[in-house]
Design an enzyme around this catalytic site. Sequence first.
Site, PDB file in Angstrom:
ATOM      1  N   CYS A 142       0.867  -1.185   0.000  1.00  0.00           N
ATOM      2  CA  CYS A 142       0.000   0.000   0.000  1.00  0.00           C
ATOM      3  C   CYS A 142       0.899   1.229   0.000  1.00  0.00           C
ATOM      4  O   CYS A 142       2.072   1.128  -0.381  1.00  0.00           O
ATOM      5  CB  CYS A 142      -1.007  -0.034   1.147  1.00  0.00           C
ATOM      6  SG  CYS A 142      -0.284  -0.077   2.792  1.00  0.00           S
TER       7      CYS A 142
ATOM      8  N   ARG B 139      -3.477  -0.701   5.191  1.00  0.00           N
ATOM      9  CA  ARG B 139      -4.074  -1.787   4.405  1.00  0.00           C
ATOM     10  C   ARG B 139      -3.170  -3.002   4.236  1.00  0.00           C
ATOM     11  O   ARG B 139      -3.591  -4.140   4.502  1.00  0.00           O
ATOM     12  CB  ARG B 139      -4.500  -1.250   3.024  1.00  0.00           C
ATOM     13  CG  ARG B 139      -5.650  -0.275   3.100  1.00  0.00           C
ATOM     14  CD  ARG B 139      -5.786   0.546   1.833  1.00  0.00           C
ATOM     15  NE  ARG B 139      -4.668   1.464   1.660  1.00  0.00           N
ATOM     16  CZ  ARG B 139      -4.512   2.285   0.639  1.00  0.00           C
ATOM     17  NH1 ARG B 139      -5.406   2.271  -0.330  1.00  0.00           N
ATOM     18  NH2 ARG B 139      -3.483   3.102   0.574  1.00  0.00           N
TER      19      ARG B 139
ATOM     20  N   ASP C  75      -8.554   3.834   0.945  1.00  0.00           N
ATOM     21  CA  ASP C  75      -7.586   4.238   1.962  1.00  0.00           C
ATOM     22  C   ASP C  75      -8.352   4.750   3.191  1.00  0.00           C
ATOM     23  O   ASP C  75      -9.056   5.748   3.106  1.00  0.00           O
ATOM     24  CB  ASP C  75      -6.710   5.351   1.361  1.00  0.00           C
ATOM     25  CG  ASP C  75      -5.595   5.773   2.286  1.00  0.00           C
ATOM     26  OD1 ASP C  75      -5.593   5.357   3.463  1.00  0.00           O
ATOM     27  OD2 ASP C  75      -4.728   6.526   1.832  1.00  0.00           O
TER      28      ASP C  75
HETATM   29  P1  4NP Z   1      -1.881   2.754   3.913  1.00  0.00           P
HETATM   30  O1  4NP Z   1      -2.593   4.086   4.462  1.00  0.00           O
HETATM   31  O2  4NP Z   1      -1.287   3.116   2.581  1.00  0.00           O
HETATM   32  O3  4NP Z   1      -3.009   1.791   3.801  1.00  0.00           O
HETATM   33  O4  4NP Z   1      -0.837   2.374   4.949  1.00  0.00           O
HETATM   34  C1  4NP Z   1      -1.932   5.307   4.547  1.00  0.00           C
HETATM   35  C2  4NP Z   1      -1.075   5.535   5.598  1.00  0.00           C
HETATM   36  C3  4NP Z   1      -0.429   6.749   5.715  1.00  0.00           C
HETATM   37  C4  4NP Z   1      -0.646   7.726   4.773  1.00  0.00           C
HETATM   38  C5  4NP Z   1      -1.496   7.497   3.713  1.00  0.00           C
HETATM   39  C6  4NP Z   1      -2.134   6.276   3.600  1.00  0.00           C
HETATM   40  N1  4NP Z   1       0.018   8.981   4.920  1.00  0.00           N
HETATM   41  O5  4NP Z   1      -0.307   9.891   4.149  1.00  0.00           O
HETATM   42  O6  4NP Z   1       0.886   9.117   5.787  1.00  0.00           O
END
Ligand code: 4NP
Length: 143
Positions: free
Chosen positions: A9, A15, A116
Amino acid sequence: MKKRILFVCLGNICRSPLAEALFTKEISLRGREKEFEVDSCGTNGFHNGEQADPRTRANALKHGVEVTSISRQLTVGDLHDFDHIITMARDVYNGVLPYANTPALRSKLECWEVPDPWYGGDEGFEKVFHIIDSKVKNLLEKV
Ligand code: 4NP
């Protein structure tokens, strides 16, 4: 030969750590741990070294699932080391594509559409749990 599965991700804190935990749970329920190597990572390194988001971990625990992975960033080597590389969304897929610079590497990629949950409330984490839970079961049927 073990089948090597990598979930990807953006931050590797919401995720893909959950996908790693749920896929690992499914294979252990079936006594098939020895057949697979499972890992997760993010296209960005913003959360390198961190545990999964507390909301991801709390929501998974409600369902009896422990999310233990530590965030790390995708590497060029991952494209070679893993057999199946599953991206959690289109933007993630687009972030992986530059690393997959041959047809053989691109053929390892699969793109899911998991929203997300980072900016939303707890209900987003619950929704993501069920989406990923269903998708890992389907994945296990075909790998
Ligand atoms: P992930 O979710 O990609 O599912 O781990 C996110 C975690 C952090 C961020 C964006 C999406 N961020 O902008 O820091």
